[in-house]
Design a protein around this motif. Sequence first.
Motif, PDB file in Angstrom:
ATOM      1  N   SER A 111       0.814  -1.217   0.000  1.00  0.00           N
ATOM      2  CA  SER A 111       0.000   0.000   0.000  1.00  0.00           C
ATOM      3  C   SER A 111       0.847   1.266   0.000  1.00  0.00           C
ATOM      4  O   SER A 111       0.391   2.318  -0.427  1.00  0.00           O
ATOM      5  N   PHE A 112       2.090   1.163   0.449  1.00  0.00           N
ATOM      6  CA  PHE A 112       2.956   2.340   0.454  1.00  0.00           C
ATOM      7  C   PHE A 112       3.190   2.866  -0.957  1.00  0.00           C
ATOM      8  O   PHE A 112       3.292   4.077  -1.164  1.00  0.00           O
ATOM      9  N   SER A 113       3.274   1.965  -1.939  1.00  0.00           N
ATOM     10  CA  SER A 113       3.473   2.445  -3.318  1.00  0.00           C
ATOM     11  C   SER A 113       2.234   3.175  -3.816  1.00  0.00           C
ATOM     12  O   SER A 113       2.344   4.163  -4.542  1.00  0.00           O
ATOM     13  N   THR A 114       1.055   2.741  -3.401  1.00  0.00           N
ATOM     14  CA  THR A 114      -0.184   3.422  -3.784  1.00  0.00           C
ATOM     15  C   THR A 114      -0.236   4.814  -3.164  1.00  0.00           C
ATOM     16  O   THR A 114      -0.591   5.786  -3.829  1.00  0.00           O
ATOM     17  N   VAL A 115       0.152   4.912  -1.903  1.00  0.00           N
ATOM     18  CA  VAL A 115       0.180   6.212  -1.238  1.00  0.00           C
ATOM     19  C   VAL A 115       1.205   7.119  -1.923  1.00  0.00           C
ATOM     20  O   VAL A 115       0.946   8.301  -2.164  1.00  0.00           O
ATOM     21  N   GLY A 116       2.347   6.561  -2.275  1.00  0.00           N
ATOM     22  CA  GLY A 116       3.372   7.341  -2.966  1.00  0.00           C
ATOM     23  C   GLY A 116       2.895   7.873  -4.297  1.00  0.00           C
ATOM     24  O   GLY A 116       3.118   9.045  -4.636  1.00  0.00           O
ATOM     25  N   GLU A 117       2.206   7.031  -5.052  1.00  0.00           N
ATOM     26  CA  GLU A 117       1.662   7.476  -6.338  1.00  0.00           C
ATOM     27  C   GLU A 117       0.627   8.578  -6.129  1.00  0.00           C
ATOM     28  O   GLU A 117       0.583   9.558  -6.882  1.00  0.00           O
ATOM     29  N   SER A 118      -0.174   8.446  -5.096  1.00  0.00           N
ATOM     30  CA  SER A 118      -1.177   9.469  -4.791  1.00  0.00           C
ATOM     31  C   SER A 118      -0.518  10.776  -4.367  1.00  0.00           C
ATOM     32  O   SER A 118      -0.982  11.861  -4.733  1.00  0.00           O
TER      33      SER A 118
END
Length: 147
Positions: free
Chosen positions: A97-104
């Motif tokens: 989920s950290f990559s999703t937050v980073g993309e956001s």
Amino acid sequence: MSQSRSIRTTGERSKTMSIIPRLFDLDPDLLPLFQYNCKQFASPQECLSAPEFLDHIRKVMLVIDAAVSHLENLSCLEEYLCNLGKKHQAVGVKVESFSTVGESLLYMLEKCLGAAFSPEVQEAWSKLYSAVAKAMQRGWETHPEGD
């Protein structure tokens, strides 16, 4: 990261409006992780309007701000970020989920900075967020998922 000043002056609500719908668009399975007082949100919009959730986003932005402020010495945040990672693991957040937050986050920065969000600026912010996320992920090393 001179752009960090312009990000800091942008209203919290504006940041939230940019990052959160994108977060749930990228991974709708994140919505159930946000429960306050045992209330589960039926939609991202309902979650977005909850004061507790807005406070959570404010805290996320404070962590990013701390990382920017300690850019030359991120290691001083290591223990804090590792413990923050452990807390996220305890509530069911997955490392992925950290990559999703980073993309956001990058999406929000692009919206806030407009033309100033050059490839170099994007790379710098990506590196910074990656360092923060990796430190948080080290919190999983002492307590692997599923333990």
